[in-house]
Design a protein around this motif. Structure first.
Motif, PDB file in Angstrom:
ATOM      1  N   PRO A 140       0.829  -1.221   0.000  1.00  0.00           N
ATOM      2  CA  PRO A 140       0.000   0.000   0.000  1.00  0.00           C
ATOM      3  C   PRO A 140       0.858   1.264   0.000  1.00  0.00           C
ATOM      4  O   PRO A 140       2.051   1.231   0.319  1.00  0.00           O
ATOM      5  CB  PRO A 140      -0.790  -0.122   1.309  1.00  0.00           C
ATOM      6  CG  PRO A 140       0.039  -0.991   2.176  1.00  0.00           C
ATOM      7  CD  PRO A 140       0.754  -1.943   1.268  1.00  0.00           C
ATOM      8  N   ARG A 141       0.250   2.354  -0.367  1.00  0.00           N
ATOM      9  CA  ARG A 141       0.946   3.634  -0.349  1.00  0.00           C
ATOM     10  C   ARG A 141       1.236   4.055   1.089  1.00  0.00           C
ATOM     11  O   ARG A 141       0.411   3.850   1.992  1.00  0.00           O
ATOM     12  CB  ARG A 141       0.093   4.695  -1.048  1.00  0.00           C
ATOM     13  CG  ARG A 141       0.759   6.034  -1.221  1.00  0.00           C
ATOM     14  CD  ARG A 141      -0.010   6.897  -2.197  1.00  0.00           C
ATOM     15  NE  ARG A 141      -1.392   7.116  -1.767  1.00  0.00           N
ATOM     16  CZ  ARG A 141      -2.335   7.590  -2.543  1.00  0.00           C
ATOM     17  NH1 ARG A 141      -2.076   7.886  -3.806  1.00  0.00           N
ATOM     18  NH2 ARG A 141      -3.560   7.779  -2.076  1.00  0.00           N
ATOM     19  N   GLU A 142       2.394   4.659   1.287  1.00  0.00           N
ATOM     20  CA  GLU A 142       2.801   5.085   2.626  1.00  0.00           C
ATOM     21  C   GLU A 142       3.380   6.479   2.570  1.00  0.00           C
ATOM     22  O   GLU A 142       3.951   6.915   1.556  1.00  0.00           O
ATOM     23  CB  GLU A 142       3.854   4.128   3.205  1.00  0.00           C
ATOM     24  CG  GLU A 142       5.135   4.038   2.404  1.00  0.00           C
ATOM     25  CD  GLU A 142       6.131   3.048   2.998  1.00  0.00           C
ATOM     26  OE1 GLU A 142       5.840   2.426   4.033  1.00  0.00           O
ATOM     27  OE2 GLU A 142       7.212   2.890   2.400  1.00  0.00           O
ATOM     28  N   LEU A 143       3.245   7.189   3.672  1.00  0.00           N
ATOM     29  CA  LEU A 143       3.801   8.526   3.782  1.00  0.00           C
ATOM     30  C   LEU A 143       5.316   8.444   3.932  1.00  0.00           C
ATOM     31  O   LEU A 143       5.824   7.662   4.725  1.00  0.00           O
ATOM     32  CB  LEU A 143       3.203   9.251   4.986  1.00  0.00           C
ATOM     33  CG  LEU A 143       3.786  10.623   5.310  1.00  0.00           C
ATOM     34  CD1 LEU A 143       3.427  11.635   4.226  1.00  0.00           C
ATOM     35  CD2 LEU A 143       3.311  11.096   6.672  1.00  0.00           C
ATOM     36  N   VAL A 144       6.014   9.268   3.176  1.00  0.00           N
ATOM     37  CA  VAL A 144       7.468   9.377   3.306  1.00  0.00           C
ATOM     38  C   VAL A 144       7.819  10.549   4.227  1.00  0.00           C
ATOM     39  O   VAL A 144       8.543  10.395   5.206  1.00  0.00           O
ATOM     40  CB  VAL A 144       8.127   9.575   1.928  1.00  0.00           C
ATOM     41  CG1 VAL A 144       9.631   9.829   2.089  1.00  0.00           C
ATOM     42  CG2 VAL A 144       7.868   8.370   1.036  1.00  0.00           C
ATOM     43  N   ALA A 145       7.297  11.712   3.880  1.00  0.00           N
ATOM     44  CA  ALA A 145       7.587  12.921   4.657  1.00  0.00           C
ATOM     45  C   ALA A 145       6.602  14.011   4.259  1.00  0.00           C
ATOM     46  O   ALA A 145       6.043  13.987   3.159  1.00  0.00           O
ATOM     47  CB  ALA A 145       9.016  13.403   4.406  1.00  0.00           C
ATOM     48  N   SER A 146       6.409  14.957   5.164  1.00  0.00           N
ATOM     49  CA  SER A 146       5.553  16.096   4.868  1.00  0.00           C
ATOM     50  C   SER A 146       6.238  17.376   5.328  1.00  0.00           C
ATOM     51  O   SER A 146       7.128  17.347   6.193  1.00  0.00           O
ATOM     52  CB  SER A 146       4.189  15.952   5.545  1.00  0.00           C
ATOM     53  OG  SER A 146       4.326  15.970   6.946  1.00  0.00           O
TER      54      SER A 146
END
Length: 123
Positions: free
Chosen positions: A44-50
């Motif tokens: 699944p898609r995952e957050l890397v950084a914001s």
């Protein structure tokens, strides 16, 4: 119409570096929080950084300090510097941003996505 376009993907050997860029274009008033996500093969898609408008940042724990997110508000551009890459970082990396198209300061923000760019790290 608002568009996000990613640049900088490609193939690199393990231990190498890549720098991704995301450029926002179109008719909008303000860009809010921006982020990089990734989707590894079969996962699944995952957050890397914001990164927020004041450049405060948040990273996923799995990045282990190897990635650096930044933005240039004058250029409507966000960056992701990726160092010490490993095959586990192979994924499609996508740009995400909350953007206000209304000139009214209390206008709503909408979420936009780029088309994604492939990053492949070979062993």
């Amino acid at each position: 119409q608002v568009q996000l376009v990613e640049y900088g993907g490609g193939e690199v050997q393990s231990g190498g570096s890549l720098r991704l860029s995301c450029v926002a274009s179109g008719n909008f008033a303000r860009i809010g929080t921006m982020a990089w996500y990734r989707q590894p093969p079969g996962a699944p898609r995952e957050l890397v950084a914001s990164i927020s408008t004041d450049s405060s940042t948040n990273y996923a724990d799995s990045m282990n300090g190897r990635f650096t997110i930044s933005r240039d508000n004058d250029k409507n551009t966000m960056y992701l510097q990726m160092d010490s890459l490993s095959p586990a970082d192979t994924a499609v990396y996508s740009c995400n941003a909350w953007i206000r198209t209304s000139r009214l300061s209390n206008g709503n923000y909408a979420q936009y996505w780029g088309q994604g760019t492939q990053v492949t790290v070979s062993a």
